[in-house]
Write a protein that holds these residues in place. Sequence first.
Motif, PDB file in Angstrom:
ATOM      1  N   ARG A   1      -6.905  -6.780  -0.750  1.00 23.01           N
ATOM      2  CA  ARG A   1      -6.863  -5.813  -1.841  1.00 23.01           C
ATOM      3  C   ARG A   1      -6.978  -4.366  -1.322  1.00 23.01           C
ATOM      4  O   ARG A   1      -6.408  -3.445  -1.913  1.00 23.01           O
ATOM      5  CB  ARG A   1      -7.999  -6.088  -2.833  1.00 23.01           C
TER       6      ARG A   1
ATOM      7  N   PRO B   1      -2.135  -3.223   0.575  1.00 22.93           N
ATOM      8  CA  PRO B   1      -1.582  -1.873   0.391  1.00 22.93           C
ATOM      9  C   PRO B   1      -1.226  -1.169   1.692  1.00 22.93           C
ATOM     10  O   PRO B   1      -0.432  -0.226   1.677  1.00 22.93           O
ATOM     11  CB  PRO B   1      -2.700  -1.131  -0.356  1.00 22.93           C
TER      12      PRO B   1
ATOM     13  N   GLU C   1      -0.244  -7.949  -4.344  1.00 23.11           N
ATOM     14  CA  GLU C   1      -0.196  -6.733  -3.534  1.00 23.11           C
ATOM     15  C   GLU C   1       1.194  -6.577  -2.912  1.00 23.11           C
ATOM     16  O   GLU C   1       1.989  -7.511  -2.899  1.00 23.11           O
ATOM     17  CB  GLU C   1      -1.250  -6.785  -2.418  1.00 23.11           C
TER      18      GLU C   1
ATOM     19  N   ARG D   1      -1.687  -4.316  -9.419  1.00 21.64           N
ATOM     20  CA  ARG D   1      -1.800  -3.191  -8.478  1.00 21.64           C
ATOM     21  C   ARG D   1      -1.232  -1.916  -9.102  1.00 21.64           C
ATOM     22  O   ARG D   1      -0.179  -1.931  -9.721  1.00 21.64           O
ATOM     23  CB  ARG D   1      -1.034  -3.544  -7.197  1.00 21.64           C
TER      24      ARG D   1
END
Length: 332
Positions: free
Chosen positions: A24, A133, A175, A332
């Motif tokens: 995350r 990310p 993600e 997200r």
Amino acid sequence: MVPFGGWDMPVQYTGVKAEHDAVRSRAGVFDVSHMGEFRVTGADALRFLQHLTTNDVSKLKPGRAQYNWLPGVAGGLVDDIYIYQHADGEYLLVVNASNTAKDWAHLQEHTTGFDVTLTDESDRWALLAVQGPQAESLLQPHTDVDLSTKKKNAFFPARLFDFDVWLARTGYTGEDGFEVFTDASEAETVWDKLIAIGITPAGLGARDTLRLEAGFPLYGHEFSDTIHPLSSTYTWVVKDKTHVGRGHISLEPAHRLIGLKLERVPVREGYPVKVNGQVVGHVTSGSSSPTLGHPIAMALVDSAHAGADLFEVEVRGKDHPATRMELPFYKR
């Protein structure tokens, strides 16, 4: 390590929550080499796949990927799959590990009348999913492709750590990320290099909590041979075309898949779901949510009760309150 789909798979390396949080906040890598891969080639490859799937494969172009369903001939799904188009008349199908043999038999059964060649390449490929990310920024110095130009569902050849691979901007965590198709003989070296640049190894435990937060269905839980797939939120996967099982897909589902929030008690697959003490369904997947800080679950409930706001989930003979939440739980 646990048995999973005929393989020994890692549940966790350092811990589910740490691996979940790494995906995350930064990036993690999953070894999903247990997935099956089939190549479909020939003059009728597109027509064959259009016949066997619910989504519109004609929308694909070389270098693009698409989520799709293999509907059953008598209801439910044979599998949910991803289709990657290599070139005109050439596609790579990625299927769930536990369904590989069943999917292969299903495809073979329907080749009559189509000029297609099917090749099972499951043993050729290893598949490493880099998710998070920072996936792009961590991979970029080690590849010859400008990753920033590649949109979601892109599929393209690349050099990664001086290995020839295929990269796909796809994943199963909610993600951003890239799935790395690499020759099985090179997978261990590529894996070690991914770890060396700071990507966290992650196992099945974190994969499950991540996909649950993202509201992603898992075959054997939210989908099966008998569950009507349109009970899910994925109705967009069915397009208006002729395909295997269309008659059953077009029937109105008797159940709906909903999201549930609980305060303290995590719930598991199979636990009864109630409205005012009456059983109206069951939990299909449940866990504590590391991101949200409370237990969450997906449940299959009678369509007549799917719009209720308040439910109870029975855990070891005791009912615990649950509130309906829109899926996905996390975006997200």
